[in-house]
Design an enzyme around this catalytic site. Structure first.
Site, PDB file in Angstrom:
ATOM      1  N   TRP A  91      -8.376 -61.770  -4.038  1.00 12.64           N
ATOM      2  CA  TRP A  91      -9.126 -60.519  -4.000  1.00 12.64           C
ATOM      3  C   TRP A  91     -10.622 -60.761  -3.934  1.00 12.64           C
ATOM      4  O   TRP A  91     -11.343 -60.045  -3.220  1.00 12.64           O
ATOM      5  CB  TRP A  91      -8.747 -59.639  -5.187  1.00 12.64           C
ATOM      6  CG  TRP A  91      -7.384 -59.061  -5.003  1.00 12.64           C
ATOM      7  CD1 TRP A  91      -6.222 -59.461  -5.616  1.00 12.64           C
ATOM      8  CD2 TRP A  91      -7.002 -58.037  -4.081  1.00 12.64           C
ATOM      9  NE1 TRP A  91      -5.154 -58.734  -5.138  1.00 12.64           N
ATOM     10  CE2 TRP A  91      -5.593 -57.853  -4.198  1.00 12.64           C
ATOM     11  CE3 TRP A  91      -7.705 -57.251  -3.165  1.00 12.64           C
ATOM     12  CZ2 TRP A  91      -4.894 -56.915  -3.444  1.00 12.64           C
ATOM     13  CZ3 TRP A  91      -7.009 -56.313  -2.413  1.00 12.64           C
ATOM     14  CH2 TRP A  91      -5.625 -56.155  -2.560  1.00 12.64           C
ATOM     15  N   LYS A 116      -2.600 -49.886 -10.522  1.00 15.72           N
ATOM     16  CA  LYS A 116      -2.059 -50.887 -11.438  1.00 15.72           C
ATOM     17  C   LYS A 116      -2.067 -50.374 -12.885  1.00 15.72           C
ATOM     18  O   LYS A 116      -1.030 -50.325 -13.534  1.00 15.72           O
ATOM     19  CB  LYS A 116      -2.822 -52.192 -11.296  1.00 15.72           C
ATOM     20  CG  LYS A 116      -2.768 -52.738  -9.852  1.00 15.72           C
ATOM     21  CD  LYS A 116      -3.606 -53.962  -9.648  1.00 15.72           C
ATOM     22  CE  LYS A 116      -3.749 -54.313  -8.172  1.00 15.72           C
ATOM     23  NZ  LYS A 116      -2.473 -54.650  -7.535  1.00 15.72           N
ATOM     24  N   ASP A 137     -14.739 -56.263  -9.912  1.00 15.42           N
ATOM     25  CA  ASP A 137     -13.526 -55.628  -9.395  1.00 15.42           C
ATOM     26  C   ASP A 137     -12.460 -55.757 -10.476  1.00 15.42           C
ATOM     27  O   ASP A 137     -11.814 -56.794 -10.612  1.00 15.42           O
ATOM     28  CB  ASP A 137     -13.083 -56.331  -8.106  1.00 15.42           C
ATOM     29  CG  ASP A 137     -11.739 -55.827  -7.595  1.00 15.42           C
ATOM     30  OD1 ASP A 137     -11.173 -54.889  -8.197  1.00 15.42           O
ATOM     31  OD2 ASP A 137     -11.252 -56.382  -6.588  1.00 15.42           O
TER      32      ASP A 137
END
Length: 360
Positions: A101, A196, A172
């Site tokens: 990511w 999530k 993030d």
């Protein structure tokens, strides 16, 4: 038979949240309609939005000098929104790359400004480590410093907070927000895709310090202009109202659990239970250095890879869903976000031990 969903995202939502949404689906708040069908500018939904923000602020102790935005596009949209909104602070950004990511954030940000990777992972004695801050430095002229505290694909979590001085730290937190206590004041911007630990996919939450709202490029798309969205209470455009509503239900549920302190303790117990099972096994292995192991995404490999399909098939039949590892990593991955109960982790470890006893 109980069903436990270990999907990395979109991930399981708390059962209590789903049941409440189900009960309200056709007649929400006595309106005679679904929450999906009411105007985002009407008083009933404004009340939902205001409460969701207030509850999130309470959960994370968000200081008054930070704006909370509910935006579209998930976490990936912030890969370009961040450099566009901070472009006038400098012509380059710095990145700590700890997995897939954070790599993606570099690739996207580099389309809008120079994006320098100052550090990344390394392997030692068969384990994966994150580069220690003593091995790299922050350039005071950088527009911002970006990192991803939890990497869902790689199963890596960084427990320490990079020290960046006057350079805004951007995190993030898509996969570990609300899973443990954090100090929002350590960051310039925190953003998270919802799918999530917050709610359904398509929504992103952005927490941005007030003084960073005046650095956007002139050509920043209006719906991703933090200052404009802050001025319009995240409603410059029609927001993802159903996702926002569900996020609010999740925030209520978290408060009912006793808040982040209690959730953090439960997450520590869940991950320790699973890692203990892996570490005591001769069939299962995890290659992340213990101090960087994720509490949210626990990856493991079978020593005999020919057993992978049998493991996944048997697990699925046992009600243990979505355990296949990411295609770039392989093996298995159990995502144990806030909504995963301890019982689910215990069921998984019992299955793993029995599979090793009979197949391993």
């Amino acid at each position: 038979m109980s069903i436990y969903n270990f999907s990395p995202g979109p991930a399981a939502l708390p059962q209590a949240v789903l049941k409440k949404a189900q009960a309200e689906l056709l007649d929400w708040n006595g309106q005679g309609t679904s929450v999906m069908e009411v105007s985002h500018r009407g008083k009933p939904f404004i009340a939902v939005a205001d409460k969701a923000e207030a509850d999130l602020r309470q959960l994370l102790s968000v200081p008054d000098n930070y704006k909370v935005l509910f935006l579209q596009g998930g976490g990936r949209a912030q890969f370009f929104a961040v450099p566009l909104n901070l472009a006038k602070r400098g012509d380059f950004a710095q990145h700590l790359v700890s997995g897939q990511w954070s790599k993606g954030a570099v690739a996207e940000a580099s389309k809008y400004m120079r994006s320098d990777v100052v550090a990344s992972n390394y392997e030692k004695d068969g384990n994966i480590f994150v580069s220690d801050p003593s091995m790299w430095s922050v350039d005071p002229n950088a527009a911002y410093f970006h990192y991803c505290p939890n990497e869902t694909v790689d199963g890596i979590e960084i427990s320490w907070v990079p020290k960046t001085g006057d350079v805004p730290l951007v995190a993030d937190m898509s996969s570990n927000i609300l899973s443990k206590q954090i100090n929002i004041a350590d960051y310039g911007i925190v953003y998270a895709g919802a799918q999530k630990n917050i709610g359904p996919s398509g929504l992103a939450v952005v927490i941005v310090r007030d003084d960073l709202l005046s650095y956007s490029r002139a050509d920043t798309p209006a719906i991703y202009d933090y200052a404009l969205q802050a001025k319009k209470d995240s409603m410059y455009n029609t927001p993802p109202t159903f996702s926002w509503y569900l996020a609010g239900l999740v925030f209520e549920w978290l408060l009912e659990q006793g808040g982040i302190q209690n959730i953090e303790a439960m997450n520590a117990k869940k991950s320790l239970t699973l890692y203990d099972c892996i570490d005591s096994s001769s069939l299962y292995t995890n290659h992340v250095a213990p101090q960087y192991r994720s509490r949210m995404n626990v990856g493991f490999h079978l020593a005999d890879t020919s057993l992978n399909d049998a493991f996944l098939s048997a697990a699925d039949k046992a009600g243990l869903k979505a355990l296949k590892g990411h295609r770039d990593v392989g093996g298995m991955r159990a995502s144990i976000y806030n909504a995963m109960p301890l019982d689910g982790v215990v069921a998984l470890t019992e299955f793993m031990r029995e599979f090793e006893r009979t197949k391993g």
